[in-house]
Design an enzyme around this catalytic site. Structure first.
Site, short mmCIF file in Angstrom:
data_model
loop_
_atom_site.label_atom_id
_atom_site.label_comp_id
_atom_site.label_asym_id
_atom_site.label_seq_id
_atom_site.Cartn_x
_atom_site.Cartn_y
_atom_site.Cartn_z
N ARG B 155 -28.09 27.52 -28.17
CA ARG B 155 -28.65 28.39 -29.10
C ARG B 155 -29.14 27.78 -30.21
NH1 ARG B 155 -24.93 33.48 -31.03
NH2 ARG B 155 -23.81 31.96 -32.51
N ASP B 254 -15.78 28.26 -32.53
CA ASP B 254 -16.81 27.80 -31.53
C ASP B 254 -16.00 27.29 -30.58
OD1 ASP B 254 -18.18 26.04 -29.93
OD2 ASP B 254 -19.58 25.97 -31.78
N ASP B 257 -16.47 23.53 -29.11
CA ASP B 257 -15.71 22.55 -30.00
C ASP B 257 -14.37 22.71 -29.95
OD1 ASP B 257 -18.50 23.07 -32.53
OD2 ASP B 257 -18.33 21.64 -30.70
#
Lengths: 271, 272
Positions: B155, B254, B257
């Site tokens: 993205r 996220d 992550d």
């Protein structure tokens, strides 16, 4: 020469016919068992409030492979593990939950977690078959304590005899998940439950997990211990009286999972 | 001496007052919002609106998701719980695959077997890199012989538009049953792009199942509008998609992550 060939031809076809007849007779000796329909299962669930049967769509394709007599040890273990994991996740989802507010990276939310720590959960396995549940059990609840009860069924009387136990000292304070792959007469499970009762464990804190069960076994357990919970993957229609084996069943789960009987002997060994 | 003591006390009082006022200001700056999950009614409406949508039973997922969402959860706990949830999703996907009947033999007699119609090799798990790869761990435990396809879509940080980088799919993918995986469904931009790529390869919509841990109504509506015949299975539907940053709320943060351990814990709250 032509006569000889004709004789050989006739003999061969006779042999062939005999073979086909014999094979079909042998195959026809084994009955075809039909599973309980939705109505029967619904009645069972209404009768016993503390009974849960895992949704058919999750289990039938896995059980189809486990039941098959041709399935080898690797496939048997793999699919048993999958089914056991599904059962254990279901057991955990039914344990009491507590609410509080927690923080995600973006904001607060209402957290709904299992009320008990890993260490407050105890897996009690009915040796030897119950031990198969421990592999997946510890993957899901890595800090759980493990209790073991050795109960073996007497070959002649089909009655269970108690041989050994090793349970945590504080088991009366724990949430107990009792495990045994098959629930047939319910005799072994009843013996194990009585042992737990003697140790001070309350019925409400016990969940019994089993892969395949039958109505008789379920009734026997609930009659003596109405407040415990039972979670089963499938309920088989028949309990064969002479051997006290479920039908169609899985055969001897312990032998198949731990690989202690060769595949060719499984059909012969009816006990 | 008495005067000095009084002066001292006043100064201390002033210092204390200043401290209290300052700390209140700091707390009000990071006063985060409390997000409430969708009610049973709202979830019901969503299921009625989209026939091909499945939401996992709340009982099975809320205790696991509660641990994953928490900002303080360490990486070991996050991975373990993510794997548990992914396993539950994968079993649900398999439960929904087409089945076939046959008669088989147990040690005691015959029975009607109902098995998944496809062999392991006919199933393809397509992961939207990088986060989708988290599904492969448990996916391969359940379907050991499955083929794996990979599509890299990232993205763009400013525009929030998805950008395609790379793909590697089996040659015969148009004949396979596809399980497309991506942990989060926000705007639906990445998922849509991946689905278009699969369509270009000749995959039929009816043969695609999309698995996602957390989604939102906008993402679901967008994907179903463009591809009405696919199936979507999600563990939970979050109430909000924050517009400026296109993140779900409360969300998980996220996922990539956190699962792959590529951002330190204390920077997680700041990095939005």
């Amino acid at each position: 020469m032509f006569k000889n060939l004709l004789r050989i031809g006739v003999n061969l076809s006779l042999l062939n016919t005999t073979y086909v007849l014999c094979k079909s007779i042998k195959d026809e000796k084994l009955p075809h068992y039909h599973f309980l329909n939705e109505q029967d299962l619904n009645k069972l669930l209404k009768k016993h409030q503390n009974l849960s049967i895992i949704d058919r769509s999750y289990t039938e394709h896995i059980l189809s492979i486990i039941r098959d007599v041709e399935t080898d040890t690797v496939e048997f273990r793999k699919n048993s593990d999958r089914l056991i994991r599904i059962l254990i996740e279901q057991a955990i989802s039914q344990i009491e939950k507590k609410k509080h507010i927690k923080q995600s990276p973006l904001g607060y939310y209402d957290a709904h977690e299992v009320k008990f720590e890993d260490e407050e959960i105890c897996f009690v396995s009915i040796l030897r078959s119950g031990n198969a549940f421990l592999f997946e059990g510890l993957k899901a609840v890595s800090g759980a304590s493990i209790g073991q009860i050795l109960i073996q069924r007497n070959e002649d009387t089909a009655l269970p005899s108690y041989l050994f136990q090793k349970l945590p000292a504080n088991i009366r304070d724990q949430q107990v998940i009792l495990m045994d792959p098959m629930l047939a007469t319910g005799n072994s499970a009843t013996l194990a439950l009585r042992i737990l009762k003697n140790q001070g464990v309350k019925q409400e804190n016990i969940t019994f997990l089993t892969l395949v069960s039958c109505e008789q076994g379920i009734e026997k357990l609930f009659r003596e211990f109405p407040k415990m919970k039972i979670i089963t993957a499938q309920v088989d229609p028949i309990l064969l009286k002479d051997f006290n084996y479920l039908a169609p069943g899985i055969g001897n789960f312990g032998d198949r999972y731990f690989g202690t009987v060769k595949k060719s002997q499984q059909l012969v060994q009816q006990q | 001496m008495f005067k000095n003591l009084t002066k001292l006390a006043c100064c201390l009082g002033l210092v204390n007052g200043a401290f209290v006022v300052c700390s209140q200001n700091v707390h009000s700056q990071d006063r985060l919002q409390h997000y409430n999950f969708l009610s049973e009614n709202e979830l019901h409406n969503l299921l009625k609106k989209h026939e091909n949508l499945s939401i996992l039973n709340r009982n099975q997922t809320e205790h696991i998701l509660s641990l994953m969402r928490e900002a303080n959860t360490d990486i070991v706990s996050f991975r373990k719980n993510a794997d548990r949830l992914i396993r539950i999703l994968m079993e649900q996907a398999l439960a929904q695959l087409q089945k076939k009947n046959s008669v088989k033999q147990s040690p005691l007699g015959f029975y009607t077997a109902n098995e998944v119609k496809f062999s392991d090799e006919e199933i393809c798990i397509v992961s939207i890199l990088r986060s989708g790869n988290a599904f492969l761990n448990e996916g391969l435990r359940v379907i050991q012989g499955a083929s794996i396809g990979q599509i890299l879509i990232q993205r763009n940080e400013e525009t929030s538009m998805p950008k395609y980088f790379f793909e590697k799919l089996p040659e015969n993918i148009h004949e396979q049953q596809i399980i497309l995986v991506d942990p989060m469904l926000g705007t639906g931009g990445s998922a849509s792009m991946a689905l278009k790529i699969l369509q270009n390869y000749g995959v039929k919509e009816e043969n695609i199942m999309f698995l996602t841990l957390v989604s939102c109504e906008q993402g679901l509506s967008k994907v179903f509008k463009e591809h009405p015949n696919i199936k979507i299975i999600t563990a939970q539907v979050d109430p909000i998609l924050i517009k400026e940053i296109n993140y779900l709320a409360p969300g998980i943060g996220d996922f990539g992550d956190r699962y792959f351990g590529t951002v330190k814990k204390h920077t997680r709250g700041l990095q939005v």
